[in-house]
Every structure is written in C-alpha cells, then in structure tokens.
Design a protein around this motif. Structure first.
Motif, PDB file in Angstrom:
ATOM      1  N   GLY A   1       0.790  -1.224   0.000  1.00 46.79           N
ATOM      2  CA  GLY A   1       0.000   0.000   0.000  1.00 46.79           C
ATOM      3  C   GLY A   1       0.819   1.270   0.000  1.00 46.79           C
ATOM      4  N   GLU A   2       2.140   1.152  -0.129  1.00 47.17           N
ATOM      5  CA  GLU A   2       2.981   2.345  -0.152  1.00 47.17           C
ATOM      6  C   GLU A   2       2.806   3.088  -1.472  1.00 47.17           C
ATOM      7  N   ASP A   3       3.343   4.295  -1.526  1.00 44.97           N
ATOM      8  CA  ASP A   3       3.231   5.115  -2.732  1.00 44.97           C
ATOM      9  C   ASP A   3       3.853   4.412  -3.931  1.00 44.97           C
ATOM     10  N   GLN A   4       3.377   4.790  -5.122  1.00 44.54           N
ATOM     11  CA  GLN A   4       3.949   4.227  -6.338  1.00 44.54           C
ATOM     12  C   GLN A   4       5.423   4.568  -6.429  1.00 44.54           C
ATOM     13  N   GLU A   5       6.149   3.659  -7.068  1.00 42.80           N
ATOM     14  CA  GLU A   5       7.596   3.820  -7.178  1.00 42.80           C
ATOM     15  C   GLU A   5       8.015   3.432  -8.580  1.00 42.80           C
ATOM     16  N   ARG A   6       9.236   3.773  -8.947  1.00 44.37           N
ATOM     17  CA  ARG A   6       9.761   3.403 -10.260  1.00 44.37           C
ATOM     18  C   ARG A   6      10.819   2.309 -10.127  1.00 44.37           C
ATOM     19  N   LEU A   7      10.785   1.361 -11.058  1.00 45.36           N
ATOM     20  CA  LEU A   7      11.766   0.284 -11.090  1.00 45.36           C
ATOM     21  C   LEU A   7      12.281   0.102 -12.506  1.00 45.36           C
TER      22      LEU A   7
END
Length: 319
Positions: free
Chosen positions: A144-150
């Motif tokens: 449920g954490e904020d969106q991130e980039r990978l």
C-alpha cells in the motif's frame, strides 16, 4: 550512466569524499542510455570510504563477435538508496527480453528481502532520453505504499503461489507490534521458489559468436561446468585447509588483534569466505575466484614484511 550520476550526486550531497566532476567519464565521451562493457581491471582504494576502482571497456559488435573500444574508469562504494548501476550482462539480457504489461504481478529483491507488487505503466524516466530503460516502470506495492519506479532488471515474474506466500508472511509479521520479522519472513517465504537463473553466471563476452547465443557458463568454467568445477575446487580447499601453512589464512583477520589491518588492506579475504562464496554460487567466472585467491598473498605482502614467513606461505598457497 544516469544511475552513476545519481551516485555522484549522493556523494556530493553527503560530502562523503571529494569528486571532481570534470573528470567524470561523460565529460570525455558520449554514452548511449545503456552500454555493454567488459571489466578490464579492478582494484580497491583505502578510505574512508574504501572505494572500488574499476576500468570498463565498451563493447561493440564486430564480424567475429564483440570487440573492446573506448575505455573509462569509475570509482564507487555501496551507498543506501542508490541503485546498482553495473548490471551483470546475463541478468540484463534476460530482463529486457521480458514483455511486461500493466497489471502484471512482479517480485523485487530490496535490501535482501522480497517485495511484491503490480506494474502500473511504462514511461521514460526522462522524456529527453526515451530509449533509456532506467526506472521506466511505475509500480504499486502490495503493502500500500506510494507508487515507485523500477528498472526491468529489478523485477522478476511473481507466480500466484509466491504472492500467497508473501501475503501470509505480511499477515504473520503484522501480528507483532515490533514488525521486526518482516524481512526474515519475506526471505523465507520465497526461499524455496528462487531458482538458479537468478544467479545466472553470464557476463559480457570477450569475443566470438552472437550475444544471443553466448553461453557465459560454459565459457567461464570450461567443459566440466560450474557445478562440477565448484565441487572439485571445494574438495581441493578441504585438503589445503589441513596444511600448516594455510592456518593463518583460514579465517578473517581479527581486528581486535590487528586494529590497523583495514587501513592497510582494502580488500580482506580468507579461505573460509572463498569456500562460502563457492558454496553459494557467488563466482560467475573462474577469473573472479582466482582474483580472490591471489589476494590471500597480496594482502599478506601488503601488511607484513616482504621476507616474513606468512608472506612466503601465502606465495606457496597461491601459486
């Protein structure tokens, strides 16, 4: 090299050590978003912090395979919140071949723990460098954490069974106030599903053949293959351990007894560590193993008198 630039910026911000920007490799050469390189040489520089200095040769396809062209050098050390910018060729090649779509489930190893999530969308990290694969995926974590980039090489396909195991691990950890068991539980949740492909010993070829047909394992370990070679070498090390001249090299140097050792020797190594690395498929090439073995003698020579007994023993062991 945008990831290396992140490292440079983090070092400058934290004032970890002095960096001369005008000596950075991109000031002398124009790089593509991703470059295939070969490690030409490597050594460590005593800190703090202790730095790894690595010389890379850029590879380009030729009529007989890859050839080394322009070379450049980098210095770096492990820093929190700075992603890896050197990716093993086999892992990179496999990652970019995966076809991801919005809604696909994935797992990612972060800080030695598995995390799961869902791919949201793909878009360039920098609109001015649209061909860059660096952090081109936006993802949403199951926690449920904020969106991130990978980046593609950060992601592995997550099966339904693995997703259920991670969910169970999270539920177990949330039943404790401290929450301290999350990482351990996440590690064990996927331990049985990790495969040897995640430790694929491919690396940039030095020449010969199309890169898609390149078999890093056979080239790196000879005709017997990595498993047979590792078993044979481990048997040999067990015999070496029984030799009196090997005793000073069996375990890590005790820093309580020799507090200045880490100031003189930037890359400590011992036979026990070499064995553990063999048992855990750490070495992708025989050359990497030999590099560690040679440092048994190199370190002894760096810290002790040249004509001392331990230096002589180290020379005998590593011939």
């Amino acid at each position: 090299l945008p990831i290396y630039e992140d490292y440079i910026n983090a070092v400058r911000l934290s004032k970890t050590y002095k960096i001369r920007i005008k000596h950075s490799p991109w000031h002398a050469h124009a790089f593509k978003p991703q470059e295939i390189c070969q490690v030409l040489s490597m050594h460590f520089v005593v800190g703090p912090p202790t730095l790894c200095s690595i010389k890379l040769g850029m590879l380009s396809p030729g009529p007989l395979g890859f050839v080394v062209g322009h070379s450049f050098s980098l210095r770096y050390h492990d820093m929190p919140d700075v992603p890896d910018f050197l990716i093993p060729y086999g892992h990179f090649k496999k990652a970019v071949k995966r076809k991801w779509s919005p809604g696909d489930r994935f797992k990612s190893m972060i800080d030695e723990s598995w995390w799961s999530g869902t791919l949201v969308t793909r878009e360039p990290w920098n609109a001015n460098v649209s061909q860059s694969l660096w952090q081109c995926y936006s993802v949403r974590w199951d926690t449920g954490e904020d969106q991130e980039r990978l980046s593609p090489w950060d992601m592995e396909v997550l099966t339904d069974d693995e997703g259920e195991r991670l969910a169970a691990a999270d539920a177990f950890a949330s039943s404790f106030d401290s929450g301290g068991g999350v990482q351990t539980r996440r590690q064990s949740a996927l331990a049985s599903t990790s495969t040897a492909s995640e430790l694929e010993p491919d690396s940039p070829p030095g020449g010969g053949g199309d890169d898609d047909d390149y078999d890093g394992e056979s080239e790196a370990w000879g005709s017997e293959g990595i498993e047979e070679a590792t078993a044979r070498i481990l048997r040999g090390l067990e015999m070496v351990e029984s030799l009196p001249i090997a005793h000073p090299f069996l375990d890590a140097v005790n820093l309580d007894d020799y507090p200045d050792y880490h100031v003189v020797v930037p890359y400590p190594i011992d036979i026990k560590t070499i064995k553990e690395r063999l048992e855990n498929s750490f070495y992708r090439r025989v050359k990497s193993l030999l590099w560690d073995v040679k440092h048994l003698h190199k370190n002894a020579l760096a810290y002790n008198e040249e004509d001392s007994e331990i230096v002589h023993w180290g020379e005998i062991l590593t011939r």
